[in-house]
Design an enzyme around this catalytic site. Sequence first.
Site, PDB file in Angstrom:
ATOM      1  N   SER A  80      82.145  61.970  62.589  1.00  0.00           N
ATOM      2  CA  SER A  80      81.512  60.747  62.081  1.00  0.00           C
ATOM      3  C   SER A  80      82.525  59.612  62.009  1.00  0.00           C
ATOM      4  CB  SER A  80      80.920  61.013  60.695  1.00  0.00           C
ATOM      5  OG  SER A  80      80.363  59.842  60.165  1.00  0.00           O
ATOM      6  N   CYS A  81      82.156  58.465  62.607  1.00  0.00           N
ATOM      7  CA  CYS A  81      83.096  57.343  62.686  1.00  0.00           C
ATOM      8  C   CYS A  81      82.945  56.359  61.527  1.00  0.00           C
ATOM      9  CB  CYS A  81      82.913  56.606  64.010  1.00  0.00           C
ATOM     10  SG  CYS A  81      81.296  55.817  64.185  1.00  0.00           S
ATOM     11  N   GLN A  82      81.839  56.451  60.776  1.00  0.00           N
ATOM     12  CA  GLN A  82      81.569  55.453  59.735  1.00  0.00           C
ATOM     13  C   GLN A  82      82.680  55.292  58.702  1.00  0.00           C
ATOM     14  OE1 GLN A  82      79.214  57.440  60.949  1.00  0.00           O
ATOM     15  NE2 GLN A  82      77.725  56.001  61.789  1.00  0.00           N
ATOM     16  N   PRO A  83      83.392  56.365  58.336  1.00  0.00           N
ATOM     17  CA  PRO A  83      84.481  56.185  57.362  1.00  0.00           C
ATOM     18  C   PRO A  83      85.661  55.363  57.875  1.00  0.00           C
ATOM     19  CG  PRO A  83      83.748  58.475  57.413  1.00  0.00           C
ATOM     20  CD  PRO A  83      83.131  57.795  58.598  1.00  0.00           C
ATOM     21  N   PHE A  84      85.664  55.056  59.187  1.00  0.00           N
ATOM     22  CA  PHE A  84      86.835  54.400  59.779  1.00  0.00           C
ATOM     23  C   PHE A  84      86.510  53.099  60.518  1.00  0.00           C
ATOM     24  CE2 PHE A  84      86.864  59.066  60.307  1.00  0.00           C
ATOM     25  CZ  PHE A  84      87.759  59.382  59.289  1.00  0.00           C
TER      26      PHE A  84
END
EC number: 2.1.1.204
Length: 330
Positions: A80-84
């Site tokens: 998942s890319c959302q945290p970055f």
Amino acid sequence: MLSTKRLRVLELYSGIGGMHYALNLANIPADIVCAIDINPQANEIYNLNHGKLAKHMDISTLTAKDFDAFDCKLWTMSPSCQPFTRIGNRKDILDPRSQAFLNILNVLPHVNNLPEYILIENVQGFEESKAAEECRKVLRNCGYNLIEGILSPNQFNIPNSRSRWYGLARLNFKGEWSIDDVFQFSEVAQKEGEVKRIRDYLEIERDWSSYMVLESVLNKWGHQFDIVKPDSSSCCCFTRGYTHLVQGAGSILQMSDHENTHEQFERNRMALQLRYFTAREVARLMGFPESLEWSKSNVTEKCMYRLLGNSINVKVVSYLISLLLEPLNF
């Protein structure tokens, strides 16, 4: 000597099957032992196109015993890319969506049947995160030789900007290698200077009415759109927010033949005939084959934009897979 043995692959965060397509494009004789994703729509598309390989599972619950049972030589993952992301909250390892990836890192040292090869993809910005720092440490301690770097499709003459971080890891590998070695596997090396245009990826004939950008949207947000033409050599990254977000979500296409877009926009913006790219066109720009099917599923085109926005560029990853698996001499 060429290898004749088929490669056992574990596809984590499998999405709509981008890694699967990349393996095919790289001509790797592979068996996907299991594809795992928590998104039911992604799994539906995956299984429609690849057979019932995708499992609806929470990666954060997998144990070392589970990974040993898979017994795969290659692990691929696009956490998942959302945290970055630059438009996200950047909570990094504190974001609940990072837990699945952190679980992989926590479990890896306890896996007996370690994969010989690992491929990881994430957004640009991940490389500066605590998650990336932990990833490097765990891989190093487990005996992996990791190379990493930022690559974008437009470096491979694909007219789309989509900068992503890639990490390639080989177990107990003592040689020298670099992420820049990937270019020897690409068409760029054979066709120096050839630049594809947006028009090479467009659908030819269909009813465009549902794709036209509304006048109210143009009047309110028009100056934030990235407008490209069929002869443009690049377009912006398509994200999961395409068609319902404006800034940073992806380019729109000018269908009229006006040469001065800015001047015409100020005079009569509707005359530019601005439309959104179709999901098929986005899929083409991201390297998916024409065989990618979703019309026979319950997944709408709006949902397909989200799934594609979360996916990988198949062509770029196929080159990286060729580099990663070079020692196998397929």
